[in-house]
Design a protein around this motif. Structure first.
Motif, PDB file in Angstrom:
ATOM      1  N   UNK A   1       0.835  -1.207   0.000  1.00 31.36           N
ATOM      2  CA  UNK A   1       0.000   0.000   0.000  1.00 31.36           C
ATOM      3  C   UNK A   1       0.868   1.254   0.000  1.00 31.36           C
ATOM      4  N   UNK A   2       1.910   1.239   0.806  1.00 31.74           N
ATOM      5  CA  UNK A   2       2.843   2.368   0.838  1.00 31.74           C
ATOM      6  C   UNK A   2       3.524   2.541  -0.518  1.00 31.74           C
ATOM      7  N   UNK A   3       4.004   1.435  -1.091  1.00 28.51           N
ATOM      8  CA  UNK A   3       4.698   1.501  -2.381  1.00 28.51           C
ATOM      9  C   UNK A   3       3.766   2.001  -3.483  1.00 28.51           C
ATOM     10  N   UNK A   4       2.536   1.519  -3.497  1.00 26.24           N
ATOM     11  CA  UNK A   4       1.577   1.911  -4.527  1.00 26.24           C
ATOM     12  C   UNK A   4       1.244   3.400  -4.412  1.00 26.24           C
ATOM     13  N   UNK A   5       1.084   3.876  -3.181  1.00 27.80           N
ATOM     14  CA  UNK A   5       0.780   5.292  -2.975  1.00 27.80           C
ATOM     15  C   UNK A   5       1.929   6.166  -3.445  1.00 27.80           C
ATOM     16  N   UNK A   6       3.141   5.758  -3.133  1.00 28.60           N
ATOM     17  CA  UNK A   6       4.316   6.503  -3.569  1.00 28.60           C
ATOM     18  C   UNK A   6       4.432   6.502  -5.097  1.00 28.60           C
ATOM     19  N   UNK A   7       4.245   5.342  -5.698  1.00 31.62           N
ATOM     20  CA  UNK A   7       4.363   5.232  -7.150  1.00 31.62           C
ATOM     21  C   UNK A   7       3.295   6.057  -7.859  1.00 31.62           C
ATOM     22  N   UNK A   8       2.071   6.006  -7.364  1.00 32.54           N
ATOM     23  CA  UNK A   8       0.986   6.763  -7.993  1.00 32.54           C
ATOM     24  C   UNK A   8       1.206   8.268  -7.839  1.00 32.54           C
ATOM     25  N   UNK A   9       1.725   8.681  -6.691  1.00 38.63           N
ATOM     26  CA  UNK A   9       2.006  10.096  -6.486  1.00 38.63           C
ATOM     27  C   UNK A   9       3.054  10.619  -7.454  1.00 38.63           C
ATOM     28  N   UNK A  10       3.978   9.748  -7.861  1.00 35.98           N
ATOM     29  CA  UNK A  10       5.037  10.144  -8.789  1.00 35.98           C
ATOM     30  C   UNK A  10       4.519  10.386 -10.205  1.00 35.98           C
ATOM     31  N   UNK A  11       3.263  10.046 -10.471  1.00 36.40           N
ATOM     32  CA  UNK A  11       2.682  10.322 -11.784  1.00 36.40           C
ATOM     33  C   UNK A  11       2.424  11.816 -11.981  1.00 36.40           C
TER      34      UNK A  11
END
Length: 224
Positions: free
Chosen positions: A33-43
């Protein structure tokens, strides 16, 4: 109306029991969940204030029953749809399987450490002059509300509304969350660390001599 997420100083929620060994180890799904949130924010489709407001906007029933990382995932799903990154069908696994227009902005594993180390500094130059000095007494506005958007995001907690405190540090100018969370621009303004006696914040504090220090934007404050 009291916002469900604004829980600081609220009565009736039971005793807070700290983890015996400090910060707990994340379960696999929590790390994801943390990784997905970080990755999506980088969009680059939203900022940290928009993401915070998305968590605040979860339904009261969901906010009350969701764990910390469940709140993150639920709010992220809302953001992805609201920003047009994904559709509800995509989230259900029934969407287009072709290459996404934002694919080239994907956060690579080897870049994560640098992204985390860099953080997201919010200090900005501003044309807004500082009104207050260290040592000056100020009072927070009442109610604790966004003055730009009715019912919108603000970093002034309800328990500190109308409280009298002392400026202890000037942080310079920073992005105003009340504006940034609603895509109204960064609107940077002076940010201060303000110390409040516990007796100013609560009717019957256990330690009246203690202080709570809050970082507050200039538009939240007035001379005391």
């Amino acid at each position: 109306m009291t916002r469900v997420h604004d829980m600081g100083g609220r009565f009736g929620d039971g005793v807070i029991t700290p983890e015996p060994d400090g910060i707990p180890q994340l379960a696999d799904w929590q790390a994801r969940a943390l990784a997905l949130t970080l990755a999506a924010g980088s969009l680059g489709q939203w900022n940290i204030d928009i993401s915070r407001h998305a968590r605040e906007r979860l339904s009261p029933a969901d906010y009350g029953r969701f764990s910390y990382f469940e709140k993150w995932i639920a709010a992220l799903a809302d953001l992805l749809v609201e920003a047009g990154v994904l559709t509800e069908d995509d989230l259900r696994g029934r969407g287009d399987t072709g290459t996404h227009p934002l694919a080239e902005r994907a956060l690579k594993a080897e870049a994560v450490a640098a992204v985390l180390a860099r953080g997201g500094p919010a200090d900005r130059p501003s044309n807004v002059a500082a009104r207050f000095e260290v040592g000056q007494m100020v009072r927070t506005l009442r109610p604790a509300a966004n003055r730009l958007v009715d019912g919108g995001h603000t970093r002034l907690p309800a328990y500190a509304a109308g409280a009298r405190g002392r400026i202890v540090l000037k942080h310079g100018s920073h992005v105003l969350p009340d504006s940034s969370a609603h895509r109204l621009g960064e609107a940077p303004e002076p940010l201060y660390a303000v110390a409040f006696p516990a007796s100013e914040l609560w009717a019957d504090p256990e330690a009246p001599g203690d202080e709570v220090v809050l970082d507050l934007w200039q538009s939240y404050l007035e001379p005391a």
